[in-house]
Design a protein around this motif. Structure first.
Motif, PDB file in Angstrom:
ATOM      1  N   THR A 299       0.864  -1.403   0.134  1.00  0.00           N
ATOM      2  CA  THR A 299      -0.437  -0.180  -0.032  1.00  0.00           C
ATOM      3  C   THR A 299       0.953   1.276  -0.528  1.00  0.00           C
ATOM      4  OG1 THR A 299      -1.950  -1.239   0.774  1.00  0.00           O
ATOM      5  CG2 THR A 299      -1.999   1.363   1.013  1.00  0.00           C
ATOM      6  N   SER A 300       0.826   2.102  -0.445  1.00  0.00           N
ATOM      7  CA  SER A 300       1.119   3.228  -0.795  1.00  0.00           C
ATOM      8  C   SER A 300       0.180   4.517  -0.356  1.00  0.00           C
ATOM      9  CB  SER A 300       1.423   4.099  -2.186  1.00  0.00           C
ATOM     10  OG  SER A 300       1.468   5.135  -2.510  1.00  0.00           O
ATOM     11  N   ARG A 301       1.111   5.355   0.427  1.00  0.00           N
ATOM     12  CA  ARG A 301       0.234   6.680   1.118  1.00  0.00           C
ATOM     13  C   ARG A 301       0.187   7.604   0.121  1.00  0.00           C
ATOM     14  NH1 ARG A 301      -0.452   6.262   6.370  1.00  0.00           N
ATOM     15  NH2 ARG A 301       0.107   8.548   6.835  1.00  0.00           N
ATOM     16  N   LYS A 302       0.855   7.342  -1.369  1.00  0.00           N
ATOM     17  CA  LYS A 302       0.316   8.750  -2.572  1.00  0.00           C
ATOM     18  C   LYS A 302      -0.863   8.786  -2.273  1.00  0.00           C
ATOM     19  CE  LYS A 302       1.376   7.270  -6.738  1.00  0.00           C
ATOM     20  NZ  LYS A 302       0.518   8.101  -7.933  1.00  0.00           N
ATOM     21  N   ASN A 303      -1.228   9.836  -2.513  1.00  0.00           N
ATOM     22  CA  ASN A 303      -2.628  10.342  -3.052  1.00  0.00           C
ATOM     23  C   ASN A 303      -3.023   9.602  -4.479  1.00  0.00           C
ATOM     24  OD1 ASN A 303      -5.147  11.547  -3.109  1.00  0.00           O
ATOM     25  ND2 ASN A 303      -4.490  13.398  -2.097  1.00  0.00           N
TER      26      ASN A 303
ATOM     27  N   MET B   3     -10.222  14.773   0.631  1.00  0.00           N
ATOM     28  CA  MET B   3     -10.337  14.248   1.561  1.00  0.00           C
ATOM     29  C   MET B   3      -8.945  13.589   2.419  1.00  0.00           C
ATOM     30  SD  MET B   3     -14.095  13.403   0.954  1.00  0.00           S
ATOM     31  CE  MET B   3     -15.420  14.305   0.483  1.00  0.00           C
ATOM     32  N   TYR B   4      -8.302  13.551   1.624  1.00  0.00           N
ATOM     33  CA  TYR B   4      -7.343  12.123   1.619  1.00  0.00           C
ATOM     34  C   TYR B   4      -5.871  12.823   2.306  1.00  0.00           C
ATOM     35  CZ  TYR B   4      -4.382   7.777   0.541  1.00  0.00           C
ATOM     36  OH  TYR B   4      -3.543   7.044   1.117  1.00  0.00           O
ATOM     37  N   ASP B   5      -5.398  14.182   1.383  1.00  0.00           N
ATOM     38  CA  ASP B   5      -4.455  14.856   1.882  1.00  0.00           C
ATOM     39  C   ASP B   5      -4.963  15.096   3.653  1.00  0.00           C
ATOM     40  OD1 ASP B   5      -3.626  17.720   2.292  1.00  0.00           O
ATOM     41  OD2 ASP B   5      -2.391  16.893   1.702  1.00  0.00           O
ATOM     42  N   LYS B   6      -6.870  15.177   4.203  1.00  0.00           N
ATOM     43  CA  LYS B   6      -6.246  15.132   5.430  1.00  0.00           C
ATOM     44  C   LYS B   6      -6.504  14.249   6.078  1.00  0.00           C
ATOM     45  CE  LYS B   6      -8.975  17.866   9.089  1.00  0.00           C
ATOM     46  NZ  LYS B   6      -8.766  18.842   9.809  1.00  0.00           N
ATOM     47  N   MET B   7      -6.460  13.130   5.939  1.00  0.00           N
ATOM     48  CA  MET B   7      -6.350  12.068   6.627  1.00  0.00           C
ATOM     49  C   MET B   7      -5.018  11.925   6.526  1.00  0.00           C
ATOM     50  SD  MET B   7      -9.176  10.422   7.678  1.00  0.00           S
ATOM     51  CE  MET B   7      -8.715   9.086   8.108  1.00  0.00           C
ATOM     52  N   LEU B   8      -4.163  11.880   5.493  1.00  0.00           N
ATOM     53  CA  LEU B   8      -2.450  11.666   5.676  1.00  0.00           C
ATOM     54  C   LEU B   8      -1.859  13.067   6.896  1.00  0.00           C
ATOM     55  CD1 LEU B   8      -1.278  11.762   1.748  1.00  0.00           C
ATOM     56  CD2 LEU B   8      -1.218   9.844   3.675  1.00  0.00           C
TER      57      LEU B   8
ATOM     58  N   LEU C 296      -3.815  14.180   9.157  1.00  0.00           N
ATOM     59  CA  LEU C 296      -4.163  12.920  11.018  1.00  0.00           C
ATOM     60  C   LEU C 296      -3.977  12.301  11.426  1.00  0.00           C
ATOM     61  CD1 LEU C 296      -8.249  13.882  10.323  1.00  0.00           C
ATOM     62  CD2 LEU C 296      -6.814  15.322  12.116  1.00  0.00           C
ATOM     63  N   SER C 297      -3.210  11.096  10.191  1.00  0.00           N
ATOM     64  CA  SER C 297      -2.766  10.050  10.465  1.00  0.00           C
ATOM     65  C   SER C 297      -0.958  10.275  11.410  1.00  0.00           C
ATOM     66  CB  SER C 297      -2.321   9.304   9.467  1.00  0.00           C
ATOM     67  OG  SER C 297      -1.861   9.637   8.356  1.00  0.00           O
TER      68      SER C 297
ATOM     69  N   GLN D  95      -0.566  13.266  12.558  1.00  0.00           N
ATOM     70  CA  GLN D  95      -0.314  13.486  13.977  1.00  0.00           C
ATOM     71  C   GLN D  95      -0.977  12.733  15.702  1.00  0.00           C
ATOM     72  OE1 GLN D  95      -3.878  16.920  13.757  1.00  0.00           O
ATOM     73  NE2 GLN D  95      -2.381  17.478  12.193  1.00  0.00           N
ATOM     74  N   ALA D  96      -1.981  12.044  14.995  1.00  0.00           N
ATOM     75  CA  ALA D  96      -2.774  10.852  16.203  1.00  0.00           C
ATOM     76  C   ALA D  96      -1.611  10.381  16.761  1.00  0.00           C
ATOM     77  CB  ALA D  96      -3.586  10.463  15.858  1.00  0.00           C
ATOM     78  N   GLU D  97      -0.666   9.381  18.009  1.00  0.00           N
ATOM     79  CA  GLU D  97      -0.813   8.290  18.429  1.00  0.00           C
ATOM     80  C   GLU D  97      -0.760   7.061  17.959  1.00  0.00           C
ATOM     81  OE1 GLU D  97       1.717   9.911  21.682  1.00  0.00           O
ATOM     82  OE2 GLU D  97       1.656   7.649  22.471  1.00  0.00           O
ATOM     83  N   GLY D  98      -0.524   6.446  17.098  1.00  0.00           N
ATOM     84  CA  GLY D  98      -0.875   5.432  16.897  1.00  0.00           C
ATOM     85  C   GLY D  98      -1.544   4.993  15.960  1.00  0.00           C
ATOM     86  N   VAL D  99      -1.996   6.173  15.286  1.00  0.00           N
ATOM     87  CA  VAL D  99      -2.503   5.995  14.061  1.00  0.00           C
ATOM     88  C   VAL D  99      -1.842   6.372  12.308  1.00  0.00           C
ATOM     89  CG1 VAL D  99      -4.468   7.341  12.793  1.00  0.00           C
ATOM     90  CG2 VAL D  99      -4.393   7.534  15.386  1.00  0.00           C
ATOM     91  N   GLN D 100      -1.436   4.659  11.993  1.00  0.00           N
ATOM     92  CA  GLN D 100      -0.135   4.714  11.264  1.00  0.00           C
ATOM     93  C   GLN D 100      -0.613   4.445  10.349  1.00  0.00           C
ATOM     94  OE1 GLN D 100       2.548   6.339  10.929  1.00  0.00           O
ATOM     95  NE2 GLN D 100       2.158   7.717  12.851  1.00  0.00           N
ATOM     96  N   GLY D 101      -0.193   4.063   9.474  1.00  0.00           N
ATOM     97  CA  GLY D 101      -0.574   2.421   7.795  1.00  0.00           C
ATOM     98  C   GLY D 101      -1.627   3.601   7.071  1.00  0.00           C
ATOM     99  N   PRO D 102      -1.461   2.622   6.245  1.00  0.00           N
ATOM    100  CA  PRO D 102      -2.230   3.407   4.981  1.00  0.00           C
ATOM    101  C   PRO D 102      -3.802   3.421   5.361  1.00  0.00           C
ATOM    102  CG  PRO D 102      -2.741   0.455   5.076  1.00  0.00           C
ATOM    103  CD  PRO D 102      -1.551   0.993   5.950  1.00  0.00           C
TER     104      PRO D 102
END
Lengths: 295, 576
Positions: free
Chosen positions: B2-6, B393-398, B400-401, B403-410
């Motif tokens: 999985t890539s985090r590319k938008n 929306m995807y950019d916002k999620m990136l 947020l992910s 910033q929030a501790e433990g919220v990583q990954g795709p």
């Protein structure tokens, strides 16, 4: 500022036109003044043009007034060509007052004077401050006649914009030319107290534009002795071989001088103008320092 | 992986690498197969609707890469030659300093050289194009066409490209000569003297003896008037066996259909028109299916295991509320229509969502806007309008992910709350831009025009909201037709509509009228305007009939547009 054989100026309703005009006529002591104005703003500029006429009478300079039109750039070019062929002689020294001269006219005049073989000086007078809005109703951007560069058929476009205070004109140029990269020059070290805030807005908008294509910002000072030429030159040198370069000046008027000089060095580059149909009556206020130099 | 590319990049097609074009392009439900033919085709649609993408996909370079990835040799039956028109060469204005004849000649010369260059460039990419060909004979023929010698030493096609570019550069240098004010160039080429014979030479190569060449002209609205007339003249050629034109235009109204001789090209006879912006009435429409396939493909390419519906889920609360409204409305319908399933179903379709909006408390926050189908409706049938909010929306999620501790990954999906937040933010920004920046952004839009445009859309929003909350018939209609047309009123309104279309705030479609089955124009404001006003972007397959007089009054005097009672409205449907 040097003495001149001729002065070429462009009438405006602004105070700085009138005060600047007096100063350059007094200093340059020309034998001839050629004053252009747009017929669409004839009423607004009437008082200042009368003042200019009287100034010339006092200084015993021949006064020639010529009407141009916002709507007919081709006719304007031919008018300027015909006027300068008659009025200006090779080798003479001409001062072009950039203060309220539209950039397209600046470049047309520079080009003609170079063709004739004149020595070209320029003057520019800053205002004390600017209005809330400067221009509206943007028109389609256009490349300048005879300064439209040499386009290579396969190369992508690199757009150079020396930003001014109207963010939307920058966006409009980008939307029109759809460049692969935009090099956005932001004016630094400016005495206008609102400049930093306005350039910050340009930078913020540029970050939003960058979703539609690459944007790189750089700083320059159009009021430096070279009008920012060296810095802009450094920005474009890496793209001269790979891209078709289109350059536009929206910032302080002396930046139009630097772009013209760069075009003369690199004839493949193009100069572009972003016209507006409507200008603010309160475009500027007051009278600031003068900037002088040679093209 | 999985890539985090938008996955929702919406760069212009010319900025995408070939493999990304192949990854993202969807062939179904968008008429693209019309391109792969001998027909002349005009692709018409606003910015962001996929015209360039369609042309590029059909170019030889992309089709060759596609064949390579599919593991077979590319077909030589149809060879697409991509010719971009948005270049500084097209924007040169020196022809305006010449007389009309010289202007025509120089303009056609520039365009013809661009096309010839792209032909040479494309031929150079075709492997084994020269197999079995008499290269010397070809060189002689090409030199005859150009009336000049080709550069020696270079391969045939490289030499041809070099030659054409040299001609183009020489033309420009002469015209822009700083030593003279004259603007003239006499050694010019035309389509008949250069392009047609060049394609004829290509047919002399055994490998290309049966090839058809598609000249894919992009952004033709950027051509000057002389170039457009020349292009139309070429479109009018009778023989389509050797070449055809596929021309992308922002709109037909802008581009003249006139030819150089003063005639006009005719739809059906000379060309087929493809309207790239499609009406979107429900998920089963072509655009709905196209959008679904496109987003699914993008998610897949980024390694995201989700469907568009699961990636953009509807809020559970919204689903529950809509379910309650549906039950209530169904009960009403059964009470009214008894056992007639069609009437009950129609009634539920019309009023289910309206009931949801009507039954919300006046103190409640704005409605929720979530779900993939909501995004598709908000796009108003334009692909870029769909991709933009998804990108944000995807950019916002990136963000947020990170910033929030433990919220990583795709990123596995966009929560409904984020969807609503971004949609409302985009809607608000659109109104702000309309109010504050329209006059500074759109060519030919004065400050008065900008004010009128804002007032018109503002009053339309108020009108549609009134309908949504109170009207008995067609409560969710968010498009309109115009009755009581007069030349004077329509001239004023069309000026505003031109501005709004260019700003992509209004779309104009042709549809069937209720009255005697005729066709009529209907007007659809950009649905992204509606969330800020609490309207339902899903809309309804119905159009409100508004008079030209009341529309102009709304625009010029900020007068409200009255919501008529049902009887008056029925009468209005038959007004001319």
């Amino acid at each position: 500022m040097n003495e001149s054989d001729s002065i070429i100026a462009f009438a405006s309703w602004e105070e700085r036109f009138r005060l600047g005009f007096d100063q350059i006529v007094r200093t340059a002591q020309p034998s001839q003044v050629l004053l252009y104005y747009f017929e669409e703003y004839a009423d607004w500029t009437s008082d200042n043009r009368t003042h200019a006429l009287n100034t010339c009478k006092t200084s015993a300079s021949e006064f020639i007034e010529q009407k141009l039109s916002v709507a007919t750039p081709a006719d304007n070019w031919q008018r300027i060509r015909d006027d300068l062929r008659v009025s200006v002689t090779p080798g003479s020294r001409v001062t072009v007052d950039l203060t309220t001269m539209p950039r397209e006219i600046i470049w047309n005049v520079f080009w003609m004077l170079d063709l004739i073989g004149c020595r070209i000086d320029y003057s520019y007078f800053r205002p004390a401050g600017y209005g809330d809005w400067l221009s509206r109703e943007p028109q389609r951007p256009r490349l300048i006649y005879k300064l439209s560069g040499i386009t290579r058929l396969k190369a992508r476009t690199a757009l150079v914009v020396l930003a001014g205070y109207d963010v939307d004109r920058t966006k409009q140029l980008m939307a029109f030319f759809e460049p692969e990269i935009t090099l956005l020059g932001l004016q630094s070290l400016d005495k206008d107290p609102t400049n930093d805030q306005r350039m910050r807005k340009q930078r913020e908008q540029a970050e939003r534009f960058s979703q539609d294509g690459r944007v790189e910002c750089f700083s320059l000072d159009a009021y430096a002795p070279d009008c920012g030429e060296e810095i802009v030159g450094q920005q474009i040198v890496g793209y001269l071989d790979s891209h078709n370069i289109v350059m536009s000046s929206l910032g302080p008027k002396p930046s139009a001088v630097s772009l013209y000089r760069l075009h003369r060095k690199h004839r493949a580059t193009a100069l572009a103008y972003a016209p507006s149909k409507e200008f603010s009556r309160e475009y500027s206020r007051g009278f600031g320092e003068g900037v002088f130099g040679s093209v | 992986m999985t890539s985090r590319k938008n996955p929702f990049e919406y760069l212009g097609a010319n900025d995408l690498p070939p493999d990304m074009i192949l990854d993202y392009y969807v062939e179904d439900f968008n008429y693209s197969r019309f391109i792969q033919s001998n027909r002349n085709v005009l692709l018409v649609g606003e910015r962001g609707c996929g015209k360039s993408m369609t042309l590029l996909y059909n170019s030889w370079a992309i089709q060759q890469r596609k064949a390579e990835l599919d593991g077979h040799a590319p077909s030589l039956d149809l060879i697409g030659i991509y010719v971009p028109c948005n270049t500084p060469l097209t924007h040169k204005g020196e022809y305006q300093l010449c007389d009309r004849f010289q202007a025509q000649v120089i303009s056609e010369h520039h365009l013809v050289l661009s096309i010839a260059f792209r032909i040479a460039e494309t031929l150079a990419r075709i492997p084994n194009a020269l197999d079995g060909a008499d290269v010397d004979r070809l060189r002689d023929k090409i030199e005859f066409v150009f009336a000049k010698e080709m550069p020696s030493g270079a391969s045939l096609f490289d030499g041809l490209m070099e030659f054409v570019e040299r001609e183009s550069l020489e033309t420009q240098r002469r015209i822009n000569d700083p030593k003279t004010a004259e603007v003239a160039y006499n050694d010019t080429y035309t389509f008949s003297s250069l392009v047609a014979p060049l394609l004829g030479c290509a047919r002399l190569m055994p490998a290309l003896a049966r090839s058809h060449f598609m000249l894919l002209i992009d952004d033709a609205h950027d051509l000057n008037e002389h170039q457009l007339r020349s292009l139309n003249s070429w479109i009018a050629y009778r023989d389509h066996s050797l070449f055809s034109f596929k021309v992308a235009l922002a709109s037909i109204g802008k581009a003249s259909l006139r030819t150089s001789s003063g005639g006009s090209i005719l739809e059906g006879h000379d060309y087929t028109r493809l309207n790239m912006v499609q009406p979107f009435h429900n998920e089963a429409s072509d655009f709905g299916r196209f959008a679904g396939q496109m987003i699914a493909r993008r998610l897949d390419k980024c390694g995201i295991e989700a469907t568009p519906d699961t990636f953009f889920p509807v809020s559970p609360q919204l689903l529950a509320d809509l379910k309650k409204s549906e039950e209530t409305v169904r009960a009403e319908a059964i009470a009214k229509y008894g056992d007639d399933p069609r009437k009950v179903s129609d009634h539920v379709y019309k009023y289910k969502r309206a009931h949801y909006f009507r039954s919300r408390s006046t103190k409640a926050n704005r409605p929720e806007y979530s779900g993939f189908d909501t995004l598709v409706f908000l796009s108003t049938g334009v692909i870029r309008n769909l991709l933009q909010p998804c990108y944000w929306m995807y950019d916002k999620m990136l963000s947020l992910s990170g910033q929030a501790e433990g919220v990583q990954g795709p990123i596995r999906g966009i929560p409904p709350s984020i969807q609503t937040e971004i949609i409302l933010d985009r809607s608000r920004s659109l109104w702000d831009w309309l109010r504050d920046e329209l006059g500074q952004s759109i060519e030919g839009c004065s400050s008065e025009d900008a004010g009128r445009c804002h007032q018109l859309l503002d009053q339309l929003a108020t009108h549609f909201r009134e309908r949504l909350l109170h009207h008995k018939s067609e409560p969710r209609a968010v498009s309109f037709t115009i009755s009581g047309r007069t030349d004077d009123l329509m001239s004023k309104l069309n000026h505003l509509f031109r501005i709004l279309r260019e700003a992509q705030l209004l779309y104009i479609r042709s549809g069937s009228a209720k009255d005697k089955g005729r066709r009529e124009w209907y007007y659809i404001p950009n649905r992204m305007l509606w969330p800020e006003r609490g309207l339902d972007p899903h809309g309804q397959h119905a159009r409100v009939s508004l008079s030209a007089a009341e529309l102009w009054a709304a625009a010029s005097e900020n007068r409200p547009i009255a919501v008529r009672d049902e009887a008056a409205e029925l009468k209005g449907l038959f007004d001319e």
